[in-house]
Scaffold this active site. Structure first.
Site, PDB file in Angstrom:
ATOM      1  N   ASP A  23      10.236  15.551   8.200  1.00  0.00           N
ATOM      2  CA  ASP A  23       9.914  14.925   6.931  1.00  0.00           C
ATOM      3  C   ASP A  23       8.320  15.044   6.939  1.00  0.00           C
ATOM      4  O   ASP A  23       7.481  14.708   6.579  1.00  0.00           O
ATOM      5  CB  ASP A  23      10.336  13.357   6.845  1.00  0.00           C
ATOM      6  CG  ASP A  23      10.424  13.496   5.107  1.00  0.00           C
ATOM      7  OD1 ASP A  23      10.558  14.148   4.342  1.00  0.00           O
ATOM      8  OD2 ASP A  23      10.794  11.667   4.866  1.00  0.00           O
ATOM      9  N   GLY A  63       8.871   3.389  -0.004  1.00  0.00           N
ATOM     10  CA  GLY A  63       9.568   4.950   0.436  1.00  0.00           C
ATOM     11  C   GLY A  63      10.713   4.687   0.197  1.00  0.00           C
ATOM     12  O   GLY A  63      11.075   3.593   0.079  1.00  0.00           O
ATOM     13  N   ILE A  85       1.208  -1.180   0.312  1.00  0.00           N
ATOM     14  CA  ILE A  85      -0.200   0.079   0.235  1.00  0.00           C
ATOM     15  C   ILE A  85       1.122   1.576  -0.058  1.00  0.00           C
ATOM     16  O   ILE A  85       0.476   2.461   0.289  1.00  0.00           O
ATOM     17  CB  ILE A  85      -1.278   0.010   1.321  1.00  0.00           C
ATOM     18  CG1 ILE A  85      -0.454  -0.223   2.454  1.00  0.00           C
ATOM     19  CG2 ILE A  85      -2.037  -1.245   1.168  1.00  0.00           C
ATOM     20  CD1 ILE A  85      -1.165  -0.221   3.622  1.00  0.00           C
ATOM     21  N   TYR A 123      12.680   3.934   2.865  1.00  0.00           N
ATOM     22  CA  TYR A 123      13.652   2.921   3.376  1.00  0.00           C
ATOM     23  C   TYR A 123      12.896   1.948   3.918  1.00  0.00           C
ATOM     24  O   TYR A 123      13.081   0.891   5.412  1.00  0.00           O
ATOM     25  CB  TYR A 123      13.676   3.640   4.905  1.00  0.00           C
ATOM     26  CG  TYR A 123      14.833   4.846   4.762  1.00  0.00           C
ATOM     27  CD1 TYR A 123      16.266   4.593   4.390  1.00  0.00           C
ATOM     28  CD2 TYR A 123      14.777   6.314   4.527  1.00  0.00           C
ATOM     29  CE1 TYR A 123      17.023   6.009   4.025  1.00  0.00           C
ATOM     30  CE2 TYR A 123      15.806   7.038   4.901  1.00  0.00           C
ATOM     31  CZ  TYR A 123      16.990   7.233   4.080  1.00  0.00           C
ATOM     32  OH  TYR A 123      17.699   7.989   3.751  1.00  0.00           O
ATOM     33  N   ILE A 173       8.928  -0.647   2.763  1.00  0.00           N
ATOM     34  CA  ILE A 173       7.310  -0.776   1.849  1.00  0.00           C
ATOM     35  C   ILE A 173       6.340  -1.265   2.725  1.00  0.00           C
ATOM     36  O   ILE A 173       6.614  -2.468   4.420  1.00  0.00           O
ATOM     37  CB  ILE A 173       8.672  -1.948   1.070  1.00  0.00           C
ATOM     38  CG1 ILE A 173       8.805  -1.877   0.212  1.00  0.00           C
ATOM     39  CG2 ILE A 173       7.071  -2.490  -0.014  1.00  0.00           C
ATOM     40  CD1 ILE A 173       9.434  -3.348  -0.886  1.00  0.00           C
TER      41      ILE A 173
END
Length: 460
Positions: free
Chosen positions: A279, A162, A159, A164, A166
């Protein structure tokens, strides 16, 4: 020649050829040692700024971040900073002295083992049963449990993905839905992200923070298990194909932005040490079916103690959201999050990316364009064209000025996020009062909207 090589020497009576062989071998070993030093010498790591994947890439490969010009327009609203008091009591995050963020697990002997060697003891019969972490929160999941929940980490369950890790959708044995983030061990980042989230974020609770339910640390695997939020992320709803009319009304957008601000207030002012997210961006804001925002992805978060005003770290983040002083010096604190929040705020109102090279030159950088529109007294041009109902020009302008204060080039002039919450909630109330006045005037068109008798006759 052979005669000379077989000549005995004074070194333990060894023949000359033996001495030469030993010397050649030693020289070869020395060369290998020097070569190994050259290849294992640490290399400098470049700054990592993640480009927005939906924006057209810049014409050059430079990672230079656009510097913002000084904000010409000062905020019209004057708020007393005293109103920006801490909204939450301080929660102290315990850190073991000398080993900050180090996660330890119980071993079979009753002691503890570091996460790198973590092994979960088996119950009788070799079956691993459910276990509660000794950290005082969360569930310690086995790799087998999470594999079963995600169909073996199948691609059909993915879904999100990124730099770093999954993220998979999972269904546990008790039928509860979870989001399972399998961290990728890139240059040891998985270990760092795991430690930060488990130690700092795992034990805090806020309705606008994505809840970390538990974790798995078996062998080299580092996996985080979160609550499942079933309505996608903010980036999908703002920039995705939602048709000619966005379901995100002005009220919903303000609800989302205030929720994000409250979550950051909790991280910055309700915890000790405070947590700097580093972030904040639209793809890291998850939404539930009631449009409540959930701030997620704390893999880059840093803890900032009361004795420090900033920390210096490697610059990481997403192009367009990174505060200019952080990008140029590596110094980061909670005001860096405020800058990212201000960018996200303008993105949500306008429906535009922070940096979009598809647009005309004067509109590429969202901050510059918004400032220009406010200065030219046409703030309504900033609004997302897919938004059906528009706020009044006065409310819109005041809200945009709050966002512009958050992205002030001078970090010291940016308001604290708790103060931002106060300003936004007052604007939200102004909109409610304004619309109530319009509604009342429609109910009593020939008399005072506050005339009780007239209103009573009209509604009868």
């Amino acid at each position: 020649m052979n005669y000379h090589l077989s000549t005995q020497t004074s070194i333990f009576g060894l023949h000359l050829w033996i001495i030469l062989g030993v010397a050649a071998g030693a020289l070869f070993v020395l060369l290998l040692f020097l070569l190994s030093l050259c290849f294992t010498k640490p290399h400098s790591i470049p700054i990592e700024i993640t480009p927005n994947h939906n924006s057209t890439p810049p014409p050059t490969t430079s990672h230079e971040i656009h510097r913002l010009s000084a904000i010409e327009q000062q905020a019209l609203l004057k708020h007393d900073e005293d109103h920006a008091s801490t909204l939450y009591p301080k929660i102290h995050i315990q850190m073991r002295k000398g080993h900050p963020h180090r996660v330890l697990y119980p071993n079979k002997s009753g002691g503890v083992s570091p996460i790198g060697n973590a092994r979960r003891p088996a119950a009788a019969g070799g079956v691993v049963g459910p276990e509660v972490s000794h950290l005082g929160w969360g569930h310690w999941y086995t790799l087998r449990e999470l594999e079963a929940a995600t169909n073996g980490f199948g691609s059909e369950n993915v879904i999100g993905q990124g730099g770093y890790g999954i993220v998979y959708h999972g269904v546990l044995e008790n039928n509860s839905q979870v989001a399972v983030k399998n961290l990728l061990n890139n240059r040891g980042q998985a270990e760092k992200e795991f430690e930060v989230e488990v130690e700092a974020i795992g034990r805090v609770r806020h309705k606008n923070l994505l809840r970390l339910l538990g974790y798995c640390a078996e062998g080299a695997h580092r996996i985080l298990v979160y609550e499942y939020v079933n309505n996608g992320n903010l980036e999908q709803w703002v920039h995705g194909d939602v048709g000619p009319c966005s379901p995100l009304t002005w009220e919903i957008r303000m609800k989302i932005i205030i929720g994000i601000a409250k979550a950051l207030t909790y991280l910055h002012e309700g915890l000790e040490p405070k947590v700097v997210h580093r972030d904040i961006k639209s793809s890291n804001i998850l939404l539930d079916k009631s449009w409540n925002p959930k701030v997620s992805d704390f893999g880059l978060a840093k803890l900032l103690g009361a004795d420090r005003s900033y920390i210096t770290t490697r610059v990481m983040g997403t192009l367009g959201y990174v505060a200019p002083e952080y990008a140029s010096t590596g110094m980061v604190n909670e005001r860096s999050d405020v800058y990212s929040f201000g960018i996200l705020f303008m993105e949500l109102i306008s429906g535009r990316y922070p940096v979009d090279y598809k647009r005309p030159q004067e509109e590429v950088h969202l901050v510059d364009w918004v400032k220009k529109m406010v200065n030219e007294k046409c703030p309504e041009k900033v609004l997302d064209p897919k938004m059906i109902e528009k706020p009044s020009s006065s409310i819109l302008k005041r809200v945009l000025l709050v966002a512009l204060r958050c992205v002030d080039i001078n970090s010291e002039k940016r308001p604290k996020i708790g103060h931002v919450v106060h300003m936004l909630e007052s604007q939200d109330q102004s909109l409610i009062d304004e619309r109530r006045g319009v509604r009342d005037s429609r109910v009593a068109p020939h008399g005072s909207p506050h005339d009780g008798s007239n209103e009573k006759q009209t509604t009868r």
